[in-house]
Design a protein around this motif. Structure first.
Motif, PDB file in Angstrom:
ATOM      1  N   GLU A 230      -4.390  11.824 -15.176  1.00 18.74           N
ATOM      2  CA  GLU A 230      -4.677  10.488 -14.652  1.00 18.74           C
ATOM      3  C   GLU A 230      -6.161  10.150 -14.801  1.00 18.74           C
ATOM      4  OE1 GLU A 230      -4.698  10.230 -10.407  1.00 18.74           O
ATOM      5  OE2 GLU A 230      -4.048   8.153 -10.410  1.00 18.74           O
TER       6      GLU A 230
ATOM      7  N   THR B 235      -7.871   3.576  -4.006  1.00 19.62           N
ATOM      8  CA  THR B 235      -6.975   2.472  -4.333  1.00 19.62           C
ATOM      9  C   THR B 235      -6.229   2.060  -3.065  1.00 19.62           C
ATOM     10  OG1 THR B 235      -6.639   3.518  -6.482  1.00 19.62           O
ATOM     11  CG2 THR B 235      -5.164   1.719  -5.922  1.00 19.62           C
ATOM     12  N   GLY B 236      -6.005   0.781  -2.903  1.00 23.52           N
ATOM     13  CA  GLY B 236      -5.320   0.277  -1.709  1.00 23.52           C
ATOM     14  C   GLY B 236      -5.706  -1.173  -1.507  1.00 23.52           C
TER      15      GLY B 236
ATOM     16  N   LEU C  99      -7.813  -2.643   0.402  1.00 23.27           N
ATOM     17  CA  LEU C  99      -9.249  -2.923   0.490  1.00 23.27           C
ATOM     18  C   LEU C  99      -9.866  -3.032  -0.894  1.00 23.27           C
ATOM     19  CD1 LEU C  99     -11.834  -3.132   2.279  1.00 23.27           C
ATOM     20  CD2 LEU C  99     -12.059  -0.657   1.987  1.00 23.27           C
TER      21      LEU C  99
ATOM     22  N   GLY D 247      -7.308   4.115   2.789  1.00 18.78           N
ATOM     23  CA  GLY D 247      -6.220   3.777   3.703  1.00 18.78           C
ATOM     24  C   GLY D 247      -5.541   5.051   4.175  1.00 18.78           C
ATOM     25  N   ASP D 248      -4.580   4.921   5.057  1.00 22.18           N
ATOM     26  CA  ASP D 248      -3.923   6.141   5.553  1.00 22.18           C
ATOM     27  C   ASP D 248      -3.115   6.817   4.449  1.00 22.18           C
ATOM     28  OD1 ASP D 248      -2.601   3.524   6.484  1.00 22.18           O
ATOM     29  OD2 ASP D 248      -0.900   4.897   6.366  1.00 22.18           O
ATOM     30  N   GLY D 249      -2.540   6.037   3.533  1.00 18.50           N
ATOM     31  CA  GLY D 249      -1.814   6.654   2.419  1.00 18.50           C
ATOM     32  C   GLY D 249      -2.750   7.504   1.578  1.00 18.50           C
ATOM     33  N   GLY D 250      -3.895   6.930   1.240  1.00 18.49           N
ATOM     34  CA  GLY D 250      -4.884   7.607   0.416  1.00 18.49           C
ATOM     35  C   GLY D 250      -5.617   8.719   1.149  1.00 18.49           C
TER      36      GLY D 250
ATOM     37  N   TYR E  50       1.625   2.275   3.705  1.00 23.67           N
ATOM     38  CA  TYR E  50       1.099   1.857   2.399  1.00 23.67           C
ATOM     39  C   TYR E  50       1.288   0.352   2.330  1.00 23.67           C
ATOM     40  CZ  TYR E  50       2.199   6.763   1.082  1.00 23.67           C
ATOM     41  OH  TYR E  50       2.306   8.123   1.012  1.00 23.67           O
TER      42      TYR E  50
ATOM     43  N   ASN F 140      -0.572  -1.968   0.518  1.00 28.98           N
ATOM     44  CA  ASN F 140      -0.813  -2.588  -0.780  1.00 28.98           C
ATOM     45  C   ASN F 140       0.442  -2.662  -1.641  1.00 28.98           C
ATOM     46  OD1 ASN F 140      -2.653  -3.620  -2.819  1.00 28.98           O
ATOM     47  ND2 ASN F 140      -2.356  -1.677  -3.863  1.00 28.98           N
ATOM     48  N   THR F 141       1.294  -1.659  -1.518  1.00 28.41           N
ATOM     49  CA  THR F 141       2.501  -1.638  -2.336  1.00 28.41           C
ATOM     50  C   THR F 141       3.699  -2.222  -1.589  1.00 28.41           C
ATOM     51  OG1 THR F 141       2.461   0.697  -1.741  1.00 28.41           O
ATOM     52  CG2 THR F 141       2.016   0.171  -4.021  1.00 28.41           C
TER      53      THR F 141
END
Ligand code: TPP
Lengths: 392, 311
Positions: A90, B47-48, B50, B107-110, B139, B141-142
């Motif tokens: 990636e 990524t997210g 923000l 973010g919490d996912g990241g 998540y 953003n998605t």
């Protein structure tokens, strides 16, 4: 004073890294590249380099930290192999698209499964379209020399570059390697002057913004152009290297090609074995030649097809398989470059060999030349794809 | 502790015009962090929402050097930037009198999920950086998928409430305590809704010569289904119900930075948000009791760790 050292491929690479003296190295161990990281961390521990050595927790983070360090405005390097490169996948694309001049030695090793630690080219061939410049070396000397040139190439082209050697065959085999003085290496690579370092707080920039369909294509188009411009830079820097240090490198090496009627195209350490086969056959009066492809990215399509176009038949040796029910990656590109660049088209055979470190011998290569001779005689190719040394 | 007057004089470093939602908790958290932080700053984002909403090319909302490379690696990317800084500084290739501070937003996912390894690695290596998790518990953003920060019973598009399932079945991961276990100099929980608490924590974190981590609960109007004008209140009620206690662990010592006078029942928090709507229907009493029990247990443990009297 130049020194002739008896060192392995990995040691030669680590030594070149020491002389390059990068600002940051972030790396993670993996056989057969581990030694590079180990030896280099000892240089750092002994204060022999100015490098901030970051022992990251994975190759994904190795490439991410190297990307951060490079974007920050430092000379940044890492090294890896096989699964490590796969885990970086990636980030490879992000490094090249952000136009970061990262230099990465890569020790070629097969990809799992089955897990196997020995040489083949599946790892870097899998990364062939990631926007990295790729130089495949035949031996430790070439790896040492290429790594020094790689710094200049990457920084002039603003593209990342991997310099590869075959796992164990080169990485762990001892050779005589002529090394230069630190100051001569430093003079050759010069001081690094990044154009837009992130750490320049007086000129804040945003790196890694999101593009929608209104800009993405233009940014990719400029990246394509960057790769289009690499070839002359490699040649220019090789010429300068030759002038300074007295060894000559090109996009590929031609061995006994001048009057050759058939030839083999090969990448990496097998070229050494193939040269012995060529010598043997030449003694028997056979007009055989060898073309060792050194720079695979950018693919030197025009020059390569010119070098091959006068042959009657050519065999391309692939140390990886495309798993595409067609042909190996080197063969497909050689064939397509002949199709698009040359009126004359020699017959083509593809040989898949050496997967997972399977040995290849001089006789194997002599047999390939025999096959080529048969093709020339009969005007017919029986099989496009052939395998060397596998039990069927 | 920064005063409102002082903060008001600071330059806003996240400029207006970005595309985050009205009432977005994350943007409030980020602005407060940036206002309170010592300068100069170099910022990294995962990524997210923000990242996506603040850097739509050719625009950027970031008034300082800022970088995004991918989703799961913001901490690793920042650790590389910080290492370059250390290297160049030692070599005398950066102005000697500037000390740059490094902040990463994820973010919490990241942070809890895909980026946990890279965060853990960077924390263990001891890079001088503050990692701020803007924790909107999914998540977003998605399109609002569950993360390991999503609370039990919470509706997300991948933990939907259905005929046989009541939303997310598992409890939240306690990332704050995972970061405490890294023995880094400073770890804290903060909330969008208490600016004084958050900004004080940011300044403490960045005064440390090593890694620090702040987990900021950041209400998300879309993902939580709460009114955009109620972002701050929603955050505050999370604290008043002890769903999200405000505390810090400074050099290994737990301390509550706010103690509700009277702990409110969790239902007060749940009822403000559509993501818990299904829990309020008849038949879910046992699950509600379980959620309350979880919170009571954790609160009791936190009181103990902080040397407070049990209630
Ligand atoms: C490796 C990878 N997997 C998945 C994605 C898709 N993706 C982008 S943002 C995102 C969710 C981000 O969630 P979170 O970190 O909680 O931040 P938020 O969107 O809530 O701001 C996902 C799954 C991605 N970009 N990269």
């Amino acid at each position: 004073m130049r020194k002739l050292l008896a060192i392995t491929g990995n040691e030669a690479i680590a030594y070149a890294m020491k002389q390059i003296n990068p600002d940051v190295v972030a790396a993670y161990p993996i056989t057969p590249a581990t030694e590079i990281v180990q030896i280099f961390s000892q240089y750092a521990a002994d204060g022999e380099v100015n490098t901030e050595f970051v022992a990251v927790e994975s190759e994904h983070s190795a490439m991410s930290a190297t990307i951060g360090a490079s974007a920050a405005g430092s000379r940044a390097m890492t090294a890896t192999s096989s699964q490590g490169l796969a885990l970086m996948w990636e980030m490879l694309y992000i490094a090249s698209a952000l136009r970061l001049p990262i230099v990465m030695p890569e020790v070629n090793r097969s990809l799992s499964a089955p897990i196997n630690i020995h040489a083949d080219h599946s790892d870097t061939m899998g990364a062939r379209d990631s926007g990295w410049i790729q130089i495949y070396c035949e031996n430790a000397q070439e790896a040492y020399d290429s790594l020094i040139q790689a710094v200049r190439i990457a920084e002039e082209c603003l593209l990342p570059i991997m310099v590869t050697i075959d796992g164990f065959i080169i990485s762990h085999a001892m050779e005589g390697v002529e090394t230069f003085e630190d100051k001569d290496v430093q003079n050759f690579i010069g001081k690094y002057k990044p154009a837009h370092p992130l750490l320049d707080i007086n000129h804040p920039i945003t790196i890694g913004a999101i593009d929608f369909n209104d800009y993405y294509f233009e940014h990719k188009r400029s990246q394509i152009e960057a790769m289009n411009k690499v070839e002359p830079v490699i040649l220019k820097i090789a010429q300068e290297f030759n002038k300074t240090f007295g060894r000559s490198y090109g996009l590929f090496e031609e061995y006994m090609m001048q009057d050759a009627e058939t030839a083999i195209v090969v990448i990496g350490s097998t070229a050494g074995t193939a040269k012995v086969a060529v010598n043997n056959l030449r003694k028997q009066g056979k007009k055989v030649g060898l073309l060792r492809l050194r720079v695979f990215r950018p693919f030197p399509a025009e020059k390569l097809s010119k070098a091959l176009s006068n042959l009657k038949a050519v065999a391309v040796l692939d140390r990886s398989t495309g798993l595409n029910a067609y042909a190996g990656p080197v063969c497909t590109e050689v064939a397509s470059s002949l199709y698009t660049n040359s009126e004359k088209k020699p017959k083509i055979l593809n040989y898949i060999y050496g997967l997972g470190g399977r040995d290849i011998f001089v006789e194997d290569i002599e047999n390939v030349y025999k096959d080529l001779e048969k093709v020339v005689k009969t005007g017919r190719t029986e099989n496009l794809i052939n395998y060397i040394g596998v039990r069927e | 502790m920064p005063t409102l007057k002082e903060l008001a004089k600071e330059q806003e470093l996240l400029s207006g015009g970005h595309r985050l939602c009205a009432g977005c908790g994350a943007s409030i958290a980020v602005r407060q962090v940036l206002l309170a932080a010592p300068k100069p700053l170099v910022v990294t984002s995962a990524t997210g929402c923000l990242e996506v909403a603040t850097t739509i090319f050719p625009y950027t909302a970031w008034e300082m050097p800022w970088m995004h490379s991918a989703f799961e690696n913001a901490a690793a990317t920042c650790s590389g930037i910080e290492s370059a800084y250390e290297s160049l500084k030692k070599q005398g290739r950066l102005p000697v009198d500037t000390k740059i501070y490094f902040i990463t937003f994820g973010g919490d996912g990241g942070t809890y999920d895909i980026g946990l390894q890279s965060l853990s690695g960077a924390a263990e290596r001891g890079h001088r950086m503050l990692y701020v998790c803007y924790n909107n518990q999914a998540y977003m953003n998605t399109g609002i998928q569950r993360s390991s920060a999503t609370p039990k019973g919470g509706f997300t598009t991948t933990s939907p409430a259905g005929k046989v399932k009541p939303g997310k079945e598992q409890a939240r991961k306690d990332l704050t305590e995972i970061m405490v276990a890294h023995n880094i100099p400073y770890v804290a929980q903060a909330v969008v809704g208490d600016w004084r608490d958050l900004t004080t924590k940011v300044q403490k974190a960045l005064s440390k010569d090593g890694p620090s981590f702040i987990n900021v609960l950041s209400p998300c109007r879309l993902g939580w289904g709460c009114a955009p004008e109620k972002t701050l209140q929603t955050g505050r009620i999370a604290v008043e119900t002890c769903f999200w206690p405000l505390y810090e662990v400074d050099e290994g010592v737990h301390k509550l930075t706010y103690k509700p006078k009277e702990k409110k029942p969790i239902i007060e928090f749940l009822k403000l948000q559509d993501r818990f709507k299904h829990l309020l229907k008849a038949g879910n009493e046992a699950l509600l009791a379980e959620i309350q029990e979880d919170i009571d247990k954790k609160w009791k443990k936190l009181l103990f760790l902080s040397g407070e009297k049990s209630e």
